[in-house]
Scaffold this active site. Structure first.
Site, short mmCIF file in Angstrom:
data_model
loop_
_atom_site.label_atom_id
_atom_site.label_comp_id
_atom_site.label_asym_id
_atom_site.label_seq_id
_atom_site.Cartn_x
_atom_site.Cartn_y
_atom_site.Cartn_z
N LYS A 133 0.85 -1.19 0.00
CA LYS A 133 0.00 0.00 0.00
C LYS A 133 0.88 1.23 0.00
O LYS A 133 1.57 1.53 0.98
CB LYS A 133 -0.94 0.06 1.20
N GLY A 149 5.73 8.20 9.38
CA GLY A 149 5.77 9.03 10.58
C GLY A 149 5.84 8.22 11.86
O GLY A 149 5.34 7.09 11.94
N GLU A 154 10.59 1.98 10.03
CA GLU A 154 11.58 3.01 9.69
C GLU A 154 10.86 4.34 9.79
O GLU A 154 10.02 4.68 8.95
CB GLU A 154 12.13 2.75 8.28
N CYS A 178 13.67 11.56 5.95
CA CYS A 178 13.87 11.23 7.36
C CYS A 178 15.32 11.44 7.77
O CYS A 178 15.62 11.66 8.94
CB CYS A 178 13.44 9.79 7.62
N GLU A 198 10.18 16.82 14.04
CA GLU A 198 10.51 16.64 12.62
C GLU A 198 9.63 17.55 11.77
O GLU A 198 8.41 17.48 11.82
CB GLU A 198 10.32 15.18 12.21
#
Length: 487
Positions: free
Chosen positions: A172, A225, A246, A280, A380
């Site tokens: 997905k 996220g 991750e 990231c 972030e």
């Protein structure tokens, strides 16, 4: 034309609702995509389960799986320009970067084709009258959930090792960038993978929750996220099933007093502004030793102001649009909070003024003078926003660099390599670059610590992560076991 999704070897779209992929450079519609229903996702999982039991896939020798992966890589390269254009139309990154990521995606499939064919089990020294060995089997049905920033490479990074290991997959993609996953589904069938080995579904959060919660999903691999990753971790933990997560980062990029500024300035720009900071790995906390702070910052600001913001198809563009207008609004809210908190804007901080960019989701490359306690320096941003933070000495640096929930990457700029290694070993992070930044390699492990994730991808262990080890004991004794007592 509506783009369908893939279940087994069937492309579905009739009677399904649709959603649009928007080209963020000018707000035009890149594609209209059929949205998978809950029933479709259940069908995809069933298709993957059936493929696992299909002798054509279950019993396929490793060298033949390797051949399919090589064929997949050939097709990625043969479709290079189409794939690059498709990704750029989905998320707005420069087409030059998309072309480079096509090459990287092909490399993932070739590398794991080699790992697949050369992977071996282990003979274990016996501690009794038996021959002991272990071998590795596919974990089963893998749900792969991927983000919007770099689907070409991030999806290949999951598909290649999971397929090499012999699993069946339901992929997905992000609803913002749905098209690369659909292209990979097409290429998998063209390469000759049996139907159901790779299924591709579409949709937003509910689709992901359905996948993760399904009892027939044996493993989840997720990039995205931290909040979503934690929720996935809770679900998989309750189900006692493995997950690779991750997640995000707020990585320190450290400029020491003996750094070569001719290297450190462009290195800092690549670290935070490459792909408009939507990574990231971004070196978003730029720690600068006080004695070189003014010299470094003045150079970095001047170099940042010279960056070209523009059309993703212009070869001179350094900063393309953000992947979506909603994401730009989120970053703008964070910048407003940073102003309120006392951050000083050294350059950027707004939308570019050029009329030619007004219809796109553009944001200027931005540098802020902050301290490490401000929200903008702790959370972030996932955009072209760098926080510059001074430090006195190594102990002060280590205290600040480790004072963060994330632990993904770190850059260190110094001529003293012994110092660099001392610092690197005390910074809690999964990846360290010394006098460089953002170099990655398919044969190197990748992943983070703390809230940056669980598990590692890449290298030969990256295939083993999608496998389970089975131990065998083969009796070599000539007499039966002495039991029951007294026998």
């Amino acid at each position: 034309m509506i783009r369908p999704f893939l279940i087994g070897n069937e492309w579905r779209h009739v009677g399904r609702p649709t959603f649009e992929s928007i080209y963020p450079a000018d707000s035009s519609v890149s594609a209209v995509v059929a949205e998978s229903s809950i029933e479709d996702i259940n069908d995809a999982i069933s298709s993957a389960r059936q493929a696992l039991g299909n002798p054509q896939w279950r019993d396929m020798p490793a060298h033949r799986r390797s051949r399919l992966l090589h064929r997949f890589a050939d097709l990625v390269e043969a479709n290079a320009e189409h794939l690059a254009d498709t990704q750029t139309r989905d998320n707005g990154k420069t087409v030059a970067e998309s072309r480079a990521q096509v090459a990287g995606a092909a490399e993932f499939f070739r590398y794991y084709a080699a790992v697949c064919e050369t992977s071996q089990g282990e003979v274990v020294p016996a501690r009794g009258s038996y021959f002991g060995f272990s071998e590795y089997e596919p974990v089963g049905v893998v749900a792969a959930i991927t983000p919007w920033n770099s689907p070409l490479t991030l999806e290949a990074q999951k598909l290649a090792p999971a397929l090499a290991a012999g699993n069946a997959i339901v992929l997905k993609s992000s609803e913002i960038t749905p098209q690369i996953g659909l292209e990979y589904g097409r290429l998998a069938l063209e390469a000759g993978f049996p139907a159901g080995v790779l299924n591709v579904v579409t949709g937003a959060g509910e689709s992901g929750r359905t996948l993760v919660s399904h009892p027939d999903v044996d493993m989840v691999t997720f990039t995205g996220g931290t909040r979503t990753g934690r929720a996935i971790g809770q679900i998989m933990g309750a189900r006692a099933r493995p997950a690779i997560l991750e997640l995000g980062g707020k990585s320190p990029n450290i400029v020491c007093d003996d750094a070569d500024l001719e290297l450190a300035v462009p290195g800092a720009m690549i670290a935070i502004f490459h792909n408009a900071g939507q990574s990231c790995l971004a070196g978003s906390r730029i720690f600068v030793q006080e004695s070189v702070y003014d010299a470094f910052v003045s150079r970095l600001v001047a170099a940042t102001q010279a960056l070209r913001v523009g059309d993703p198809y212009d070869a001179t563009t350094a900063i393309a649009p953000l992947a979506s207008f909603g994401h730009r609004e989120q970053i703008e809210r964070m910048l407003e909070t940073a102003r309120t908190d006392g951050a000083s804007i050294l350059t950027g901080g707004g939308r570019p003024r050029a009329a030619s960019l007004a219809a796109g989701a553009y944001l200027e490359p931005t540098l802020l003078a902050t301290d490490n306690r401000m929200a903008i320096a702790r959370e972030e941003v996932f955009g072209p926003v760098g926080c510059i933070i001074p430090f006195k000495d190594d102990e002060d640096l280590l205290r600040q660099a480790n004072d963060n929930d994330f632990g993904l990457a770190c850059g260190i700029w110094t001529r003293d390599h012994a110092r660099a290694l001392r610092l690197a070993r005390r910074i809690n992070t999964g990846v360290v670059w010394i006098n460089t930044y953002k170099i990655t390699a398919v044969n190197m492990p990748f992943g983070g610590n703390k809230s940056s994730g669980v598990g590692r991808e890449g290298g030969w262990p990256g295939m083993r992560a999608y496998m389970v080890e089975k131990s065998y004991y083969v009796n070599t004794a000539a007499s039966p076991v002495a039991w029951p007592p007294g026998a």
